[in-house]
Design a protein around this motif. Structure first.
Motif, short mmCIF file in Angstrom:
data_model
loop_
_atom_site.label_atom_id
_atom_site.label_comp_id
_atom_site.label_asym_id
_atom_site.label_seq_id
_atom_site.Cartn_x
_atom_site.Cartn_y
_atom_site.Cartn_z
N TYR A 1 -51.97 24.27 55.79
CA TYR A 1 -51.82 24.38 57.24
C TYR A 1 -53.20 24.62 57.86
N ILE A 2 -53.45 23.96 58.98
CA ILE A 2 -54.66 24.21 59.76
C ILE A 2 -54.24 24.37 61.22
N LYS A 3 -54.57 25.52 61.81
CA LYS A 3 -54.20 25.74 63.20
C LYS A 3 -55.21 25.08 64.12
N LEU A 4 -54.71 24.28 65.05
CA LEU A 4 -55.55 23.55 65.98
C LEU A 4 -55.03 23.75 67.40
N GLN A 5 -55.82 24.42 68.22
CA GLN A 5 -55.46 24.66 69.61
C GLN A 5 -54.06 25.26 69.73
#
Length: 199
Positions: A50-54
């Motif tokens: 998972y990568i959190k973006l905005q």
């Protein structure tokens, strides 16, 4: 109830998930009997992170050659699905690597156990291997890569939307991690340098 001589009866409610036992016992960890790799294209490993973006989650699927640590294929998506893992696998297969006798090891996530992913493996002649239930360290090579990626690129960085994140991942994986970054596990070489030396 007491006056009427009645006694309450307690029934225990058990929740059963159909197929759960079969899910946990299906699949085999082929790496337990394989041992160490002696060359490229013997064992590939894959995972999703998972990568959190905005403020929203994005999902990165990657496929690595365990021997050289080279990332062979990757895909970034807003959704976590079997299409995500199939796309990463297909990107790896486009490198025209030798898949004869190849084992691909993953966790037991639905993006790897789903029919579409299994069909893609069968089409390429790849044998699937999965983590033992409760043993996330069975896929330690991928976990290590994601730890490195997040420490060196993701944390404290700001990306200009999905396109910006995808460009940054392409630069990091294709140009830095695979070609420049030194790995202690392969004699302080970059993955591509290690493959060239082993050829």
């Amino acid at each position: 109830m007491r006056e009427a001589g009645l006694q309450g009866r307690v029934t225990r409610v058990t929740r059963r998930a159909p197929g759960l036992k079969k899910f946990f016992t299906s699949g085999e960890n082929r790496l337990l009997s394989f041992g160490e790799t002696t060359g490229c294209d013997q064992v590939w490993v894959a995972d999703v992170t998972y990568i959190k973006l905005q403020g929203q989650w994005t999902y990165l699927a990657t496929v690595m050659d365990r021997h050289s640590r080279r990332i062979l294929g990757w895909t970034l998506s807003r959704t976590r699905s079997v299409e995500l893992s199939v796309s990463a696998l297909r990107n790896a297969l486009r490198k025209n690597r030798n898949t004869d006798g190849l084992i691909l090891h993953t966790d037991r996530g639905v993006e790897f156990t789903g029919y579409k992913f299994q069909d893609a493996l069968a089409e390429a002649g790849i044998k699937h291997s999965v983590n033992r239930p409760g043993h996330c360290t069975d896929n330690a090579y991928m976990e290590s890569f994601y730890h490195t990626l997040k420490g060196e690129l993701i944390r404290k960085s700001v990306f200009d939307g999905m396109d910006g994140l995808r460009r940054s991942l392409a630069r990091y994986i294709n140009q830095f991690y695979n070609m420049v970054r030194l790995h202690s596990g392969i004699g302080y070489c970059s993955p591509i340098e290690f493959e060239q030396m082993a050829a």
